[in-house]
Scaffold this motif. Structure first.
Motif, PDB file in Angstrom:
ATOM      1  N   SER A 127       0.814  -1.233   0.000  1.00 27.64           N
ATOM      2  CA  SER A 127       0.000   0.000   0.000  1.00 27.64           C
ATOM      3  C   SER A 127       0.839   1.271   0.000  1.00 27.64           C
ATOM      4  CB  SER A 127      -0.923   0.004   1.222  1.00 27.64           C
ATOM      5  OG  SER A 127      -0.180  -0.030   2.427  1.00 27.64           O
ATOM      6  N   ASP A 128       2.140   1.160   0.260  1.00 22.62           N
ATOM      7  CA  ASP A 128       2.983   2.355   0.245  1.00 22.62           C
ATOM      8  C   ASP A 128       3.304   2.821  -1.179  1.00 22.62           C
ATOM      9  OD1 ASP A 128       4.581   0.184  -0.315  1.00 22.62           O
ATOM     10  OD2 ASP A 128       5.930   0.465   1.396  1.00 22.62           O
ATOM     11  N   SER A 170       9.780   4.363  10.052  1.00 27.19           N
ATOM     12  CA  SER A 170      11.229   4.351   9.872  1.00 27.19           C
ATOM     13  C   SER A 170      11.608   4.740   8.441  1.00 27.19           C
ATOM     14  CB  SER A 170      11.794   2.968  10.210  1.00 27.19           C
ATOM     15  OG  SER A 170      11.118   1.956   9.502  1.00 27.19           O
ATOM     16  N   PHE A 171      10.713   4.491   7.502  1.00 28.18           N
ATOM     17  CA  PHE A 171      10.937   4.912   6.113  1.00 28.18           C
ATOM     18  C   PHE A 171      11.003   6.447   6.056  1.00 28.18           C
ATOM     19  CE2 PHE A 171       9.625   3.468   1.543  1.00 28.18           C
ATOM     20  CZ  PHE A 171      10.765   4.065   1.039  1.00 28.18           C
ATOM     21  N   GLU A 172      10.051   7.094   6.712  1.00 28.29           N
ATOM     22  CA  GLU A 172      10.021   8.564   6.733  1.00 28.29           C
ATOM     23  C   GLU A 172      11.260   9.123   7.436  1.00 28.29           C
ATOM     24  OE1 GLU A 172       9.325  12.515   8.395  1.00 28.29           O
ATOM     25  OE2 GLU A 172       9.183  10.680   9.617  1.00 28.29           O
ATOM     26  N   PRO A 174       2.235  -0.619   6.201  1.00 25.18           N
ATOM     27  CA  PRO A 174       2.000  -1.281   4.907  1.00 25.18           C
ATOM     28  C   PRO A 174       2.446  -2.752   4.872  1.00 25.18           C
ATOM     29  CG  PRO A 174       2.897   0.909   4.558  1.00 25.18           C
ATOM     30  CD  PRO A 174       3.016   0.623   6.021  1.00 25.18           C
ATOM     31  N   SER A 175       3.317  -3.158   5.800  1.00 27.30           N
ATOM     32  CA  SER A 175       3.793  -4.550   5.846  1.00 27.30           C
ATOM     33  C   SER A 175       3.225  -5.266   7.067  1.00 27.30           C
ATOM     34  CB  SER A 175       5.329  -4.591   5.871  1.00 27.30           C
ATOM     35  OG  SER A 175       5.875  -3.999   4.721  1.00 27.30           O
ATOM     36  N   ASN A 176       1.916  -5.181   7.237  1.00 31.16           N
ATOM     37  CA  ASN A 176       1.215  -5.841   8.348  1.00 31.16           C
ATOM     38  C   ASN A 176       1.708  -5.394   9.718  1.00 31.16           C
ATOM     39  OD1 ASN A 176      -0.332  -7.545   6.555  1.00 31.16           O
ATOM     40  ND2 ASN A 176       1.515  -8.790   6.302  1.00 31.16           N
ATOM     41  N   ASN A 177       2.266  -4.204   9.744  1.00 30.71           N
ATOM     42  CA  ASN A 177       2.780  -3.614  10.987  1.00 30.71           C
ATOM     43  C   ASN A 177       3.976  -4.379  11.558  1.00 30.71           C
ATOM     44  OD1 ASN A 177       2.042  -1.135  12.116  1.00 30.71           O
ATOM     45  ND2 ASN A 177       1.342  -2.114  13.998  1.00 30.71           N
ATOM     46  N   GLN A 228      13.937  -2.031   1.895  1.00 33.67           N
ATOM     47  CA  GLN A 228      13.303  -2.330   3.179  1.00 33.67           C
ATOM     48  C   GLN A 228      13.987  -3.542   3.785  1.00 33.67           C
ATOM     49  OE1 GLN A 228       9.029  -2.580   3.023  1.00 33.67           O
ATOM     50  NE2 GLN A 228       8.857  -3.649   4.978  1.00 33.67           N
ATOM     51  N   GLN A 229      14.481  -3.359   4.998  1.00 37.28           N
ATOM     52  CA  GLN A 229      15.259  -4.394   5.666  1.00 37.28           C
ATOM     53  C   GLN A 229      14.352  -5.219   6.591  1.00 37.28           C
ATOM     54  OE1 GLN A 229      18.749  -5.360   5.779  1.00 37.28           O
ATOM     55  NE2 GLN A 229      17.629  -7.002   6.809  1.00 37.28           N
TER      56      GLN A 229
END
Length: 337
Positions: free
Chosen positions: A174-175, A188-190, A214-217, A240-241
């Motif tokens: 969804s991102d 953490s992306f922001e 977006p990754s199921n939290n 994304q790690q």
């Protein structure tokens, strides 16, 4: 006649009595002397036995004292061996983690300097307003970038416009299509994007693990790198790690026995790798979801910039030997009971 016999008997009795008295006296004296001799012999014998027992007990404790000295030396040797082994294990795993992140940054650097990727940023940015054409381009670029996930253990790879909109994602969560600074605020992306966009350099910037909606939290970390052409910033790339790669490195328990483990802790005292000894409460997901922090002596010391090895109480309240240090603002620790 009767009187004479009576008198005779009396004298006879008197003489017998007189004879018996010395005998009795002598017998009593002999008995007393004999008893005294026996007492003396018994006393001397008991004294000798006591000395023998005393020497035996004294020798026993001297031998045990010597044994304790040997045991102390053995214990010291075993402790030093445990310290050295944990130090070697922790040093190796820290090096593996450093190499992993370093290689990721090298890969981002290579991608940022790749003319195909630079062209992809321009094309995706210009076609973003035309959603049908833009989405068709996503599948085309998968042939270039989908393999990055399996090759480097990334969860996702992103291309970001100069204004901060995610214009490409391998996983299509969804991102995709969102503006990082507003739609993903607090993630953490922001955090990583904010550091990268405000920096005058083209270095990669890292956002520490946090739950990512977006990754199921699930907790995730991000690295963001500016892409420059002729000194001008045209966009960004990011990966994304996931936790899995770190768990694979730290979960290798070779040489750690039945109760040893290695783990990472963040600046917020939450786990950054799954616990082997208590995964129910101290997996990364459980640590974030339940707020289960790790505030051991080792972690507190590492947060102060210290490194070393100590016998401490771990997060399960067990006495352990812990080797600890800090790496990329994360605390690396290896414990052995």
């Amino acid at each position: 006649m009767f009187k004479f016999n009576t008198l005779k008997n009396k004298f006879t009795s008197a003489f017998i009595l007189l004879g018996l008295i010395p005998a009795i006296i002598i017998s009593v004296i002999s008995t007393m002397n004999s008893s005294s001799d026996i007492s003396t012999k018994v006393y001397n014998q008991l004294t000798s036995i006591n000395q023998i027992k005393k020497q035996t007990v004294t020798k026993y404790f001297e031998e045990r004292k010597g044994d304790m000295g040997v045991l102390v030396n053995i214990a010291d040797t075993m402790q030093n061996q445990a310290f050295n082994q944990l130090n070697a294990i922790n040093t190796l795993k820290k090096k593996q983690i450093e190499d992993y992140f370093t290689n990721n940054n090298i890969q981002l650097e290579m991608l940022a300097n790749n003319s195909k990727l630079q062209n992809a940023i321009n094309v995706l940015t210009s076609e973003f307003s035309n959603k049908a054409k833009w989405r068709s381009l996503l599948d085309q670029y998968d042939t270039e970038y989908k393999a990055l996930l399996s090759n480097f253990g990334w969860y996702d790879f992103f291309i970001i416009s100069e204004r901060g909109t995610i214009i490409y994602s391998v996983t299509r969560e969804s991102d995709l299509g969102q503006k990082i600074s507003s739609d993903l605020k607090g993630s953490s992306f922001e955090k990583a994007f904010s550091l990268a966009s405000k920096s005058d350099s083209n270095e990669s910037h890292f956002g520490d693990f946090r739950p990512y909606p977006p990754s199921n939290n699930d907790p995730a970390a991000f690295a963001v790198k500016p892409v420059l052409v002729n000194g001008k910033r045209i966009g960004f790339i990011a990966y994304q790690q996931p936790i899995d790669k770190l768990n694979n490195i730290l979960g290798n328990r070779e040489g750690m026995g039945n109760t040893g483990e290695s783990y990472l802790v963040g600046q917020d005292n939450l786990m950054r790798s799954n616990s082997y000894l208590n995964p129910t409460q101290y997996s990364v997901a459980a640590s974030f979801a339940q707020g289960n922090t790790v505030k051991t002596t080792a972690v507190n010391s590492a947060l102060k910039g210290e490194k070393g090895i100590q016998v401490i109480m771990d997060y399960n309240d067990n006495s352990v030997v812990s080797n600890f240090g800090i790496i990329f603002n994360l605390i690396a620790a290896s414990d052995g009971q």
